[in-house]
Write a protein that holds these residues in place. Sequence first.
Motif, short mmCIF file in Angstrom:
data_model
loop_
_atom_site.label_atom_id
_atom_site.label_comp_id
_atom_site.label_asym_id
_atom_site.label_seq_id
_atom_site.Cartn_x
_atom_site.Cartn_y
_atom_site.Cartn_z
N ALA A 1 -68.95 111.16 -42.33
CA ALA A 1 -70.01 111.00 -43.33
C ALA A 1 -69.68 109.91 -44.34
O ALA A 1 -70.51 109.61 -45.19
N ARG A 2 -68.48 109.34 -44.29
CA ARG A 2 -68.09 108.28 -45.21
C ARG A 2 -67.63 107.06 -44.41
O ARG A 2 -67.42 107.13 -43.21
N ALA A 3 -67.50 105.96 -45.11
CA ALA A 3 -67.18 104.71 -44.43
C ALA A 3 -65.76 104.69 -43.88
O ALA A 3 -65.47 103.97 -42.93
N ASP A 4 -64.86 105.48 -44.48
CA ASP A 4 -63.47 105.48 -44.01
C ASP A 4 -62.81 106.80 -44.37
O ASP A 4 -63.37 107.62 -45.10
N ASP A 5 -61.61 106.98 -43.85
CA ASP A 5 -60.85 108.21 -44.09
C ASP A 5 -59.41 107.83 -44.38
O ASP A 5 -58.61 107.58 -43.47
N LEU A 6 -59.07 107.78 -45.66
CA LEU A 6 -57.74 107.34 -46.05
C LEU A 6 -56.66 108.34 -45.63
O LEU A 6 -55.53 107.95 -45.30
N ARG A 7 -56.97 109.62 -45.63
CA ARG A 7 -55.98 110.62 -45.26
C ARG A 7 -55.58 110.46 -43.79
O ARG A 7 -54.38 110.47 -43.47
N ALA A 8 -56.56 110.31 -42.92
CA ALA A 8 -56.25 110.14 -41.50
C ALA A 8 -55.49 108.85 -41.25
O ALA A 8 -54.56 108.80 -40.42
N ALA A 9 -55.85 107.78 -41.97
CA ALA A 9 -55.15 106.51 -41.80
C ALA A 9 -53.70 106.63 -42.26
O ALA A 9 -52.78 106.11 -41.60
N ALA A 10 -53.47 107.30 -43.37
CA ALA A 10 -52.11 107.47 -43.87
C ALA A 10 -51.27 108.30 -42.91
O ALA A 10 -50.09 108.01 -42.67
N GLU A 11 -51.86 109.36 -42.36
CA GLU A 11 -51.14 110.20 -41.41
C GLU A 11 -50.79 109.42 -40.15
O GLU A 11 -49.69 109.57 -39.59
N THR A 12 -51.70 108.59 -39.68
CA THR A 12 -51.44 107.77 -38.49
C THR A 12 -50.32 106.78 -38.75
O THR A 12 -49.42 106.58 -37.92
N PHE A 13 -50.36 106.15 -39.91
CA PHE A 13 -49.31 105.19 -40.28
C PHE A 13 -47.94 105.87 -40.37
O PHE A 13 -46.93 105.35 -39.88
N LYS A 14 -47.91 107.05 -40.97
CA LYS A 14 -46.65 107.76 -41.19
C LYS A 14 -45.95 108.12 -39.89
O LYS A 14 -44.71 108.17 -39.83
N LEU A 15 -46.71 108.35 -38.83
CA LEU A 15 -46.13 108.78 -37.55
C LEU A 15 -45.19 107.74 -36.96
O LEU A 15 -44.20 108.09 -36.30
N SER A 16 -45.46 106.45 -37.18
CA SER A 16 -44.70 105.40 -36.51
C SER A 16 -43.95 104.46 -37.44
O SER A 16 -43.13 103.66 -36.98
N ALA A 17 -44.24 104.50 -38.74
CA ALA A 17 -43.60 103.58 -39.67
C ALA A 17 -42.12 103.92 -39.84
O ALA A 17 -41.71 105.08 -39.76
N ARG A 18 -41.31 102.89 -40.10
CA ARG A 18 -39.87 103.07 -40.32
C ARG A 18 -39.50 102.46 -41.68
O ARG A 18 -40.14 101.51 -42.15
N PRO A 19 -38.44 102.96 -42.29
CA PRO A 19 -37.95 102.32 -43.52
C PRO A 19 -37.61 100.86 -43.26
O PRO A 19 -37.01 100.52 -42.24
N GLY A 20 -38.00 99.99 -44.17
CA GLY A 20 -37.73 98.57 -44.02
C GLY A 20 -38.89 97.81 -43.38
O GLY A 20 -38.87 96.57 -43.38
N ASP A 21 -39.86 98.51 -42.82
CA ASP A 21 -41.02 97.82 -42.26
C ASP A 21 -41.85 97.17 -43.38
O ASP A 21 -41.93 97.69 -44.49
N ALA A 22 -42.46 96.05 -43.06
CA ALA A 22 -43.37 95.40 -44.00
C ALA A 22 -44.79 95.94 -43.77
O ALA A 22 -45.17 96.28 -42.64
N VAL A 23 -45.56 96.02 -44.86
CA VAL A 23 -46.95 96.49 -44.79
C VAL A 23 -47.85 95.47 -45.47
O VAL A 23 -47.52 94.96 -46.55
N VAL A 24 -48.95 95.18 -44.81
CA VAL A 24 -49.95 94.26 -45.35
C VAL A 24 -51.29 94.99 -45.35
O VAL A 24 -51.67 95.61 -44.35
N PHE A 25 -52.00 94.93 -46.47
CA PHE A 25 -53.31 95.57 -46.60
C PHE A 25 -54.40 94.51 -46.54
O PHE A 25 -54.34 93.51 -47.26
N SER A 26 -55.37 94.75 -45.68
CA SER A 26 -56.44 93.77 -45.49
C SER A 26 -57.79 94.49 -45.39
O SER A 26 -58.07 95.12 -44.38
N PRO A 27 -58.63 94.45 -46.47
CA PRO A 27 -58.43 93.76 -47.74
C PRO A 27 -57.54 94.58 -48.67
O PRO A 27 -57.13 95.69 -48.35
N ALA A 28 -57.31 94.04 -49.86
CA ALA A 28 -56.34 94.63 -50.77
C ALA A 28 -56.78 95.98 -51.32
O ALA A 28 -55.93 96.76 -51.77
N ASN A 29 -58.09 96.30 -51.27
CA ASN A 29 -58.51 97.60 -51.83
C ASN A 29 -58.02 98.78 -51.01
O ASN A 29 -58.08 99.92 -51.47
N ARG A 30 -57.51 98.52 -49.80
CA ARG A 30 -56.92 99.61 -49.01
C ARG A 30 -55.57 100.03 -49.56
O ARG A 30 -54.99 101.03 -49.14
#
Length: 531
Positions: free
Chosen positions: A408-437
């Motif tokens: 019902a909304r344009a995006d789901d930040l909780r699901a995106a964060a959970e997906t990112f957390k599953l595979s991210a490692r300490p020391g990885d670089a993160v880029v947000f596109s666009p910056a409001n994310r």
Amino acid sequence: MTTPGTRTPGLPSPRTAEVSAGPAHPASARKRPGPAARALGLLVPLLPAAAMLGLGLWQLDARGPWRDEAATYEVAIRSWGQIWELLHHVDAVHGLYYLLMHGVFLVFGPGLTALRMPSVIAMAVAAGGVALIGRRLVGPAVGVTAGLLLAVTPFVSKYAQEGRSYALVTAGVVITCLLLLRAWERPTWPRWAAYGAMVLLVGLLHEFALLIVVAHGATVLLTRGSGRRVRLGWLAAAAGAGLCAVPLALFTSTQSAQVDWLPPVTWQTPWSLLQSFAGPEQAALITLLVLAGLGALVPRRRPGAPTPLLLLALPWLLLPPALLMTASLNTPLYYDRYVLYSVPGLVLLAAAGLDSAVRGVGRLVAGVPRARGTAVLTAVATVLGVALAGGVLSLEMSSQRFERTSMARADDLRAAAETFKLSARPGDAVVFSPANRRAMEKLYPEAFHGTVDVLLERSAVASASLTGEEVEPTRIEGLLPAYARVWVVAARGRYATFSNATELLKVLHTHYRLAEQTGVRGFAIQLWIHR
């Protein structure tokens, strides 16, 4: 000279003079409603308010926040001074709401429930207020029906569960209408001052809400017998509120880049608005529109009410959207949630239409004493109003459930964060596109623990912005290749471009290969690995 027991010809007798000295039924001698009647009277606003509260609390935290709610959260957790500094640069239109939510977080702590609960309560107040307006202008049956119809409308439930200002604006507009009727019935300056103050308050919550003043002006001017005192009182209150709101309007006009994303108005926009107001189910939509049309064709007015319901509800429904759409023909400013506060006009007309239909059928029944017949018809109209609201709710239940999902909304930040957390490692670089994310980091910091926001030069708080200040595009080539793994948290659709996009893609394709991509509602989460 007269003797006791006689009277002078041509003069009324003492008994006659006593009777004619005042009205046949002075106000002091009127029978006051008993406890049972008062209890039933309380049900008129309480039943719709309770229904709206229940629907608002139902699965309140079932879906994660989306980017607009993330903006509310990220701003509200700042200090008073930091919020004030932010408003000098961006989002001044929501300034009062952000300050209010900061106070809520101070008392209850930041969280999803605290973020959305003010909207739930505000919409319950709106439903109860609409019921009071319907009772005041027509009767209790119209009041209960209108309040319940507002409560069960999916469009209303949507914003009753959202951490933004639109539910509070709707409640505020309903209260301004009640204050208008109150001042109209007894036009004293304190009452007009209360009305003007409430108009200013809703304008400070969202300046487009000031369009309700135009609707009220039409109501006052079109009502026969409104009287000079009422017109002057309304004009003074409205002008005072408008003048006080001018500085904010002038200042927010300097931040107009915030609404560059708004789509243009087309010939389909009015119909889309009605579909939003009444719900997507065709049966519910047609039912409400037919009843609203009947309510417009058969004006109803309770004896002693300041204005017919039609003359309040129709301008309320039509004028704010029409004016905003007209202004948007030049510069897009219109979006349906900006005129959410006009929905009460539709449900009031629909409730009046149902009441008129019941009473029209009731006139065909002969042999019922008038007083008893009125009570019976009121009871029947009330029961049918409750049944209508229940029927609309049953038709719209799929929509109600849909509004409580991330779809019902344009995006789901909780699901995106959970997906990112599953595979991210300490020391990885993160880029947000666009910056409001980047607001996702504030909402779910544990998901980004140990990672590096490589393009961020100054935080959102330090730069007094919503998104933070990023490095110049020319510096990406010197920063990014130092990291073996780069995550790109990108928006999907029309929001997927930003100022650094060209240079970022050039560097990624030169030094990295795309190893993984996952789609989440509103996001494309990519992992790039150094060649």
